[in-house]
Motif scaffolding. Sequence first.
Motif, PDB file in Angstrom:
ATOM      1  N   LEU A  75      11.920   6.233 -11.710  1.00  0.00           N
ATOM      2  CA  LEU A  75      12.287   6.453 -12.929  1.00  0.00           C
ATOM      3  C   LEU A  75      11.078   6.325 -13.998  1.00  0.00           C
ATOM      4  O   LEU A  75      10.134   5.578 -13.942  1.00  0.00           O
ATOM      5  CB  LEU A  75      13.360   5.592 -13.674  1.00  0.00           C
ATOM      6  N   PHE A  76      10.646   7.433 -14.369  1.00  0.00           N
ATOM      7  CA  PHE A  76       9.551   7.478 -15.515  1.00  0.00           C
ATOM      8  C   PHE A  76       9.902   7.675 -17.003  1.00  0.00           C
ATOM      9  O   PHE A  76      10.675   8.657 -17.021  1.00  0.00           O
ATOM     10  CB  PHE A  76       8.305   8.527 -15.041  1.00  0.00           C
ATOM     11  N   LEU A 135      10.730   1.751  -9.832  1.00  0.00           N
ATOM     12  CA  LEU A 135      10.481   2.133  -8.628  1.00  0.00           C
ATOM     13  C   LEU A 135      11.189   1.639  -7.261  1.00  0.00           C
ATOM     14  O   LEU A 135      10.791   0.425  -7.219  1.00  0.00           O
ATOM     15  CB  LEU A 135       8.866   2.091  -8.243  1.00  0.00           C
ATOM     16  N   GLU A 136      12.096   2.232  -6.655  1.00  0.00           N
ATOM     17  CA  GLU A 136      12.906   1.757  -5.796  1.00  0.00           C
ATOM     18  C   GLU A 136      12.329   2.176  -4.427  1.00  0.00           C
ATOM     19  O   GLU A 136      12.347   3.389  -4.067  1.00  0.00           O
ATOM     20  CB  GLU A 136      14.227   2.061  -6.134  1.00  0.00           C
ATOM     21  N   MET A 137      11.993   1.249  -3.583  1.00  0.00           N
ATOM     22  CA  MET A 137      11.436   1.541  -2.188  1.00  0.00           C
ATOM     23  C   MET A 137      12.492   1.226  -1.021  1.00  0.00           C
ATOM     24  O   MET A 137      13.279   0.226  -1.096  1.00  0.00           O
ATOM     25  CB  MET A 137      10.219   0.597  -1.938  1.00  0.00           C
ATOM     26  N   SER A 138      12.428   2.295  -0.229  1.00  0.00           N
ATOM     27  CA  SER A 138      13.347   1.996   1.188  1.00  0.00           C
ATOM     28  C   SER A 138      12.390   2.262   2.262  1.00  0.00           C
ATOM     29  O   SER A 138      11.775   3.255   2.636  1.00  0.00           O
ATOM     30  CB  SER A 138      14.358   3.102   1.188  1.00  0.00           C
ATOM     31  N   ILE A 184       0.870  -1.166   0.043  1.00  0.00           N
ATOM     32  CA  ILE A 184       0.165  -0.045   0.159  1.00  0.00           C
ATOM     33  C   ILE A 184       0.731   1.199  -0.043  1.00  0.00           C
ATOM     34  O   ILE A 184       0.503   2.408  -0.682  1.00  0.00           O
ATOM     35  CB  ILE A 184      -1.192   0.079   1.320  1.00  0.00           C
ATOM     36  N   CYS A 185       1.876   1.531   0.816  1.00  0.00           N
ATOM     37  CA  CYS A 185       2.987   2.320   0.842  1.00  0.00           C
ATOM     38  C   CYS A 185       3.291   2.566  -0.710  1.00  0.00           C
ATOM     39  O   CYS A 185       3.591   3.620  -1.213  1.00  0.00           O
ATOM     40  CB  CYS A 185       3.983   2.001   1.807  1.00  0.00           C
ATOM     41  N   ALA A 186       3.812   1.545  -1.304  1.00  0.00           N
ATOM     42  CA  ALA A 186       4.300   1.735  -2.716  1.00  0.00           C
ATOM     43  C   ALA A 186       3.169   2.132  -3.688  1.00  0.00           C
ATOM     44  O   ALA A 186       3.597   2.982  -4.675  1.00  0.00           O
ATOM     45  CB  ALA A 186       4.929   0.318  -3.203  1.00  0.00           C
TER      46      ALA A 186
END
Length: 214
Positions: A208-209, A161-164, A136-138
Amino acid sequence: MSWLPHPRKELSHFTPGDRVLTAPPIDDPLNTSADALRRIIDALARTAPEGEHLAATSEQLLALADSLEKHTRPVPTQLFEMWQGEGIARHDPATGQENPMAPPLQLFDGGDGWAVGTVTLGLPYQGPPGNVHGGICALMLDAALAVANHLAGTNGMTAKLEMSYKRPTPLNVPLTVRSRQLNVDGRKRFTMGEIVADGEVTVSAQGLFIARRS
């Protein structure tokens, strides 16, 4: 068929000076129905499975589902209506006022290129006990980064999309979601965002889009 903007849409290229970057709520039956379904979903998530009222409730909900399904349109027709013109979709799963799955997250022009919004998530969005599901955060950050690109006037499709995940994101407290486009290189748009709870960043994202070929 004409691809003119539909009156239910907000322009994706925001009007300068207008702080609202996502589709706002409107006073109509579909918007009201989506709000009611969110309440039902939240109430079910907080209902004990042995509740005596559930047998009658399930019959009522099944009857409502049967009634709604009798009035649906073919999927191709619905898709065409959803994507007419250049509009921020009111059915988006993160920001869509007409999608009962959406919180919905509303984003505003926070100045200096920032898209900013506040949202509180309840039990339907839980992952670890008492905290928001990472997916959900992503979802919210992917949507927020896209809105930041709209704000900057250079749109694109998510390519990476890189999530931390820095710490748990709590349920039932106001969460600030903010995003900003960093730079543009040809068709590439580099964008960042984060979720903040109680003054601390819980999740950050780098995206990155890629813009369409002209």
